[in-house]
Design a protein around this motif. Structure first.
Motif, PDB file in Angstrom:
ATOM      1  N   GLN A  45      19.221  24.668   1.613  1.00 13.78           N
ATOM      2  CA  GLN A  45      19.529  24.140   0.286  1.00 13.78           C
ATOM      3  C   GLN A  45      18.248  23.978  -0.523  1.00 13.78           C
ATOM      4  O   GLN A  45      18.244  24.187  -1.740  1.00 13.78           O
ATOM      5  CB  GLN A  45      20.253  22.798   0.358  1.00 13.78           C
ATOM      6  CG  GLN A  45      20.478  22.202  -1.035  1.00 13.78           C
ATOM      7  CD  GLN A  45      21.365  20.979  -1.053  1.00 13.78           C
ATOM      8  OE1 GLN A  45      22.570  21.093  -1.012  1.00 13.78           O
ATOM      9  NE2 GLN A  45      20.751  19.809  -1.124  1.00 13.78           N
ATOM     10  N   TRP A 103      17.559  27.142  -2.101  1.00 18.00           N
ATOM     11  CA  TRP A 103      18.445  27.299  -3.258  1.00 18.00           C
ATOM     12  C   TRP A 103      17.934  26.501  -4.455  1.00 18.00           C
ATOM     13  O   TRP A 103      17.895  26.999  -5.587  1.00 18.00           O
ATOM     14  CB  TRP A 103      19.858  26.854  -2.875  1.00 18.00           C
ATOM     15  CG  TRP A 103      20.834  26.836  -4.006  1.00 18.00           C
ATOM     16  CD1 TRP A 103      21.521  27.896  -4.520  1.00 18.00           C
ATOM     17  CD2 TRP A 103      21.237  25.682  -4.772  1.00 18.00           C
ATOM     18  NE1 TRP A 103      22.323  27.482  -5.557  1.00 18.00           N
ATOM     19  CE2 TRP A 103      22.170  26.135  -5.738  1.00 18.00           C
ATOM     20  CE3 TRP A 103      20.894  24.332  -4.726  1.00 18.00           C
ATOM     21  CZ2 TRP A 103      22.771  25.269  -6.653  1.00 18.00           C
ATOM     22  CZ3 TRP A 103      21.487  23.464  -5.645  1.00 18.00           C
ATOM     23  CH2 TRP A 103      22.408  23.934  -6.594  1.00 18.00           C
ATOM     24  N   VAL A 104      17.539  25.250  -4.229  1.00 21.38           N
ATOM     25  CA  VAL A 104      17.022  24.417  -5.321  1.00 21.38           C
ATOM     26  C   VAL A 104      15.744  25.029  -5.894  1.00 21.38           C
ATOM     27  O   VAL A 104      15.591  25.126  -7.119  1.00 21.38           O
ATOM     28  CB  VAL A 104      16.742  22.980  -4.835  1.00 21.38           C
ATOM     29  CG1 VAL A 104      16.066  22.168  -5.938  1.00 21.38           C
ATOM     30  CG2 VAL A 104      18.029  22.291  -4.416  1.00 21.38           C
ATOM     31  N   GLY A 127      13.897  18.550  -3.471  1.00 26.55           N
ATOM     32  CA  GLY A 127      15.272  18.074  -3.517  1.00 26.55           C
ATOM     33  C   GLY A 127      15.527  17.105  -4.656  1.00 26.55           C
ATOM     34  O   GLY A 127      16.666  16.901  -5.072  1.00 26.55           O
ATOM     35  N   SER A 177      22.455  18.092  -9.651  1.00 24.74           N
ATOM     36  CA  SER A 177      23.808  17.768  -9.179  1.00 24.74           C
ATOM     37  C   SER A 177      24.785  17.690 -10.329  1.00 24.74           C
ATOM     38  O   SER A 177      25.994  17.787 -10.128  1.00 24.74           O
ATOM     39  CB  SER A 177      23.789  16.431  -8.420  1.00 24.74           C
ATOM     40  OG  SER A 177      23.290  15.386  -9.243  1.00 24.74           O
ATOM     41  N   ARG A 203      23.056  29.220  -1.497  1.00 25.93           N
ATOM     42  CA  ARG A 203      23.741  28.024  -1.005  1.00 25.93           C
ATOM     43  C   ARG A 203      24.901  28.358  -0.072  1.00 25.93           C
ATOM     44  O   ARG A 203      25.388  27.489   0.658  1.00 25.93           O
ATOM     45  CB  ARG A 203      24.259  27.216  -2.190  1.00 25.93           C
ATOM     46  CG  ARG A 203      24.275  25.724  -1.953  1.00 25.93           C
ATOM     47  CD  ARG A 203      24.679  25.000  -3.208  1.00 25.93           C
ATOM     48  NE  ARG A 203      24.514  23.568  -3.055  1.00 25.93           N
ATOM     49  CZ  ARG A 203      24.878  22.680  -3.960  1.00 25.93           C
ATOM     50  NH1 ARG A 203      25.425  23.090  -5.090  1.00 25.93           N
ATOM     51  NH2 ARG A 203      24.700  21.400  -3.753  1.00 25.93           N
ATOM     52  N   ASP A 247      18.358  19.888   5.118  1.00 27.55           N
ATOM     53  CA  ASP A 247      19.003  21.160   4.787  1.00 27.55           C
ATOM     54  C   ASP A 247      17.985  22.095   4.142  1.00 27.55           C
ATOM     55  O   ASP A 247      17.947  22.261   2.928  1.00 27.55           O
ATOM     56  CB  ASP A 247      20.183  20.934   3.842  1.00 27.55           C
ATOM     57  CG  ASP A 247      21.081  22.160   3.708  1.00 27.55           C
ATOM     58  OD1 ASP A 247      20.627  23.262   4.092  1.00 27.55           O
ATOM     59  OD2 ASP A 247      22.216  22.022   3.226  1.00 27.55           O
ATOM     60  N   ASP A 274      13.024  17.551   2.397  1.00 30.89           N
ATOM     61  CA  ASP A 274      14.150  16.683   2.062  1.00 30.89           C
ATOM     62  C   ASP A 274      13.824  15.204   2.182  1.00 30.89           C
ATOM     63  O   ASP A 274      14.580  14.363   1.688  1.00 30.89           O
ATOM     64  CB  ASP A 274      15.339  16.970   2.996  1.00 30.89           C
ATOM     65  CG  ASP A 274      16.034  18.282   2.688  1.00 30.89           C
ATOM     66  OD1 ASP A 274      16.518  18.431   1.563  1.00 30.89           O
ATOM     67  OD2 ASP A 274      16.105  19.145   3.582  1.00 30.89           O
ATOM     68  N   GLN A 321      21.227  22.868  11.062  1.00 30.75           N
ATOM     69  CA  GLN A 321      20.711  23.391   9.802  1.00 30.75           C
ATOM     70  C   GLN A 321      19.571  24.387  10.010  1.00 30.75           C
ATOM     71  O   GLN A 321      18.879  24.749   9.059  1.00 30.75           O
ATOM     72  CB  GLN A 321      20.221  22.235   8.924  1.00 30.75           C
ATOM     73  CG  GLN A 321      21.300  21.246   8.534  1.00 30.75           C
ATOM     74  CD  GLN A 321      22.416  21.887   7.734  1.00 30.75           C
ATOM     75  OE1 GLN A 321      22.187  22.833   6.973  1.00 30.75           O
ATOM     76  NE2 GLN A 321      23.633  21.399   7.899  1.00 30.75           N
ATOM     77  N   TYR A 374      17.622  18.460  -7.534  1.00 29.50           N
ATOM     78  CA  TYR A 374      19.080  18.405  -7.381  1.00 29.50           C
ATOM     79  C   TYR A 374      19.599  16.972  -7.388  1.00 29.50           C
ATOM     80  O   TYR A 374      20.486  16.620  -8.180  1.00 29.50           O
ATOM     81  CB  TYR A 374      19.502  19.110  -6.094  1.00 29.50           C
ATOM     82  CG  TYR A 374      20.993  19.026  -5.836  1.00 29.50           C
ATOM     83  CD1 TYR A 374      21.892  19.754  -6.616  1.00 29.50           C
ATOM     84  CD2 TYR A 374      21.495  18.210  -4.833  1.00 29.50           C
ATOM     85  CE1 TYR A 374      23.262  19.659  -6.407  1.00 29.50           C
ATOM     86  CE2 TYR A 374      22.861  18.117  -4.609  1.00 29.50           C
ATOM     87  CZ  TYR A 374      23.742  18.841  -5.399  1.00 29.50           C
ATOM     88  OH  TYR A 374      25.089  18.745  -5.185  1.00 29.50           O
TER      89      TYR A 374
END
Length: 564
Positions: free
Chosen positions: A469, A472-473, A419, A480, A541, A466, A458, A250, A422
Motif C-alpha cells: 500500500q 501505491w501511496v 502513509g 483516504s 493496491r 502494508d 507505516d 503482507q 493517505y
C-alpha cells in the motif's frame, strides 16, 4: 537477458567446471521457481523468468531453460504460472510487536479507515465493555483514538474516561503515539497534579477553570505508563505471534524496530528460542540504560535479530501539534511546536555517538526539528569525519528542498512516513498545515531527483503494516478522502518498490545480503499475484501477497492463510 546477466551466468558455469572442490551435487538447487516474472531490483533492474534456491540463499536467476539445468530429482519445482516474485519487503520503521497487542492487551480505538470509532460515546462504550470483563482496579488500556476523526473534534478528557470507570485506572493512546488521556484514577496513581513538572517539548493540558490536569498528556505519557503493570509473558508472546502473522501476510521479511530496549530484546530472544519469530528484525536501540539491550543482541548472534542504528528524538507529531515547525501551524496563531532539546544539546549527543562509530536515526517531523538534526549531523562530521555513516532522519514529514540538498551533501537519508498522505493527508491540508505545506509532505519525487536514497514506512501500529500500500501511496498520492495531495511528489512504481526493498537494505547496511534477488543473497522473497511493474499505478493496491519466504522457507501461504 542483459549482458550483465549473461556474463554472470557464464562466470557461474566457469567456476562450476573449473573448481575441483565443488561437485555437481553441491550446485544442484533445493528449489526452483520458474515460469514467472522475477523482479530482481538489482543494479540494472533486470527481470528474469526463474530463480534457483540452495539452502537459505539464492543460487541463480535467469531464463526457465538456464535455471532448470540446476534441477535434480530432489529439487522442489514450483511453477509460478506467470505470477511474480519480489525481493522480501521491509517494514522500514515501526514498533513491532505493537500491532499484535491490539485485541490482547489493548482496546482498538481507531477511527475509519482503520477502525470503527467515530464518537466519544462509542469510545466510552468499547472501554466500558472491556472494564466489565476484568476485576476492579485492573488497568484498562486502549490505543488509536483520533480527535480529528471523531464527531466532537476534540480529545476525550479525564471526565469522559471517568464515565467508563472510577475504580479502573485508564490510559488511552492517541493514534500518533505522542499523546494520551488518563482518567482520574490513573492520574491519582501517577500523582499527576497541577504542579507536576515536565520536560521541554512536553505538556500537561489543564482545565481552564480549575487549573487541574484535564487528562490529556502531550509527549509525557511515561508519567502514567510507568505505573502500569507489565503484560504477562503469555500475553506478550501471543502479541508477537499475532504480529508475525500480520507482517508475513503482507510480504514483510524484515522489520525495523524504531526504539528497542532491554524488555523488547528479551521478548524477541524468547520468541526466537520458542520458534515464534519467523522473519528478520533490525532493532534500533537508545544509549544509556539501553546499552545492555544492544549488547544482548550482538551476543545472541541470531540471523533473525540484528542491532541497528541508535535512536534519538527531536520532536513529536504534526497531527498532535507537537512536531516542531519553522512556521506556525495552519490557523493556530503562533504555535509552532517545541523541540525535545536545544540544538546544542542534540549536537552534543550526536557528536558523542558519531565519534563512537554508531549509525544514528533521529526522529524529526517538523522542518525546524529537521534543521536541528542536520546541523547536529554536520557538526559531528566536521569535528569527527567518517565515511559512509548513513545517519537517518525518521518520518521527515516536512522536509524542505534545501534540507534534501543538505542530506545529499552529508550522506544522510530519510525514512518517510508516506502513509500520512493517505491516512492524514486531507487533514494536513485542511487543519494542520494548510494547502501549500500539506501538498509537500513526504517529498519523495524531490528526494529522488536529488539522488538521495530513502525508504517509506507505516510506523506500525500507528497504521497497519502494508508495504505494497505504501508503494501505491507513493505512486498516486491519494488520500483516504479520494483527493490527490501533491501530485508533483509522486514517484514511479519501480522507485517505490526500491524504497521497501533494496534501498531499505542499504539504509540498514544490509545491501550485500538482502533487498534484491541476485545470487549469493539470502533467499528472502515474496510471490505476488501480479507483476506490479506491468500495472497502472492505481492498480498497485490490487496486488496480493500469495507467499512469503524467509531464508528459503515458506513462512506464509495465502492458500492456508496461516504461518507454518
Amino acid at each position: 537477458m542483459s549482458f550483465v546477466k549473461y556474463t554472470t551466468l557464464a562466470f557461474f558455469w566457469l567456476v562450476l567446471y573449473s573448481t575441483s572442490t565443488i561437485s555437481w551435487a553441491q550446485e544442484i538447487a533445493d528449489a526452483i521457481y520458474f515460469n514467472g516474472t522475477v523482479i530482481t531490483l538489482d543494479e540494472d533492474d533486470d527481470v528474469a523468468q526463474a530463480m534457483a534456491i540452495r539452502g537459505n540463499k539464492i543460487l541463480a536467476v535467469g531464463t526457465n531453460e538456464e535455471i532448470q539445468k540446476l534441477s535434480a530429482a530432489t529439487t522442489e519445482m514450483h511453477d509460478l504460472q506467470h505470477k511474480a516474485i519480489l525481493p522480501g519487503l521491509y517494514a522500514a520503521h515501526d514498533h513491532f510487536p505493537g500491532s499484535g497487542r491490539v485485541g490482547i492487551t489493548l482496546v482498538d480505538l481507531s477511527s475509519p479507515p482503520i477502525g470503527k470509532i467515530q464518537t466519544i460515546d462509542e469510545l466510552i462504550s468499547v472501554l466500558k465493555e472491556q472494564a466489565s470483563q476484568v476485576p476492579a482496579g485492573t488497568w484498562i488500556r486502549g490505543r488509536g483514538y483520533d480527535d480529528t476523526l471523531m464527531k466532537e473534534q476534540r480529545h476525550p478528557t479525564r471526565n469522559d474516561l471517568d464515565k467508563v470507570s472510577k475504580v479502573h485506572p485508564i490510559w488511552i493512546g492517541h493514534t500518533s503515539g505522542h499523546l494520551g488521556v488518563a482518567n482520574s484514577k490513573a492520574l491519582e496513581i501517577a500523582k499527576v497534579t497541577r504542579d507536576t513538572k515536565v520536560s521541554k517539548g512536553s505538556h500537561i493540558r489543564k482545565n481552564p477553570e480549575t487549573g487541574d490536569p484535564n487528562g490529556v498528556l502531550e509527549e509525557c505519557g511515561g508519567l502514567i505508563t510507568r505505573h502500569i503493570p507489565r503484560n504477562s509473558d503469555e500475553n506478550e508472546l501471543a502479541a508477537v505471534k499475532a504480529a508475525v502473522e500480520q507482517y508475513v501476510s503482507q510480504g514483510v521479511t524484515t522489520t525495523v524496530i524504531a526504539h528497542g530496549g532491554t524488555r523488547s530484546v528479551s521478548l524477541l530472544k524468547r520468541a526466537i528460542a520458542e520458534d515464534i519469530l519467523s522473519f528478520r528484525i533490525v532493532t534500533m536501540t537508545s544509549g544509556g540504560p539501553y546499552a545492555k539491550a544492544r549488547a544482548e543482541v550482538l551476543d545472541l548472534d541470531s540471523p533473525l535479530l540484528k542491532a541497528g542504528a541508535i535512536k534519538l528524538m527531536q520532536d513529536g507529531s504534526i497531527q498532535g501539534y507537537t512536531g516542531y515547525l519553522r512556521e506556525p501551524y495552519y490557523r493556530s496563531g503562533e504555535h509552532r511546536g517545541l523541540p525535545f532539546r536545544s540544538r546544542e544539546e542534540l549536537t552534543q549527543k550526536v557528536k558523542t555517538l558519531h565519534r563512537a562509530g554508531f549509525q544514528i536515526a533521529t526522529h524529526g517531523n517538523g522542518d525546524a526539528a529537521i534543521d536541528d538534526i542536520l546541523y547536529a549531523y554536520e557538526q559531528a562530521q566536521k569535528e569527527f569525519p567518517r565515511t559512509d555513516a548513513r545517519h537517518r532522519i525518521e518520518h521527515a514529514q516536512m522536509m524542505r528542498e534545501d534540507q534534501i540538498e543538505k542530506m545529499h551533501e552529508l550522506g544522510v537519508s530519510p525514512s518517510y512516513f508516506v502513509g500520512h498522505v493517505y491516512y492524514w493527508g486531507d487533514r494536513h491540508r485542511d487543519i494542520f498545515l494548510g494547502p501549500e505545506r500539506g501538498s509537500r509532505i513526504s517529498p519523495l519525487a524531490t528526494t529522488l531527483q536529488k539522488s538521495v536514497p530513502f525508504t517509506v514506512h507505516d510506523d506500525t501500529p500507528v497504521t497497519p503494516v502494508d508495504p505494497l500500500q505504501l508503494v501505491w501511496v507513493a505512486a498516486n498520492r491519494e488520500t483516504s478522502g479520494g483527493k490527490v495531495l501533491g501530485s508533483q511528489e509522486s514517484i514511479p512504481v519501480s522507485a517505490a518498490l526500491r524504497a521497501v526493498t533494496i534501498d531499505a537494505a542499504w539504509q540498514n547496511f544490509e545491501e550485500d545480503i538482502k533487498g534484491s534477488l541476485v545470487p549469493g543473497k539470502l533467499a528472502d522473497f515474496v510471490i505476488v499475484d501480479q507483476d506490479p511493474l506491468s500495472l497502472e499505478p492505481q492498480q498497485i493496491r490490487d496486488v496480493r501477497v500469495l507467499q512469503t519466504v524467509v531464508g528459503g522457507k515458506t513462512v506464509y501461504s495465502a492458500t492456508t492463510a496461516t504461518t507454518p
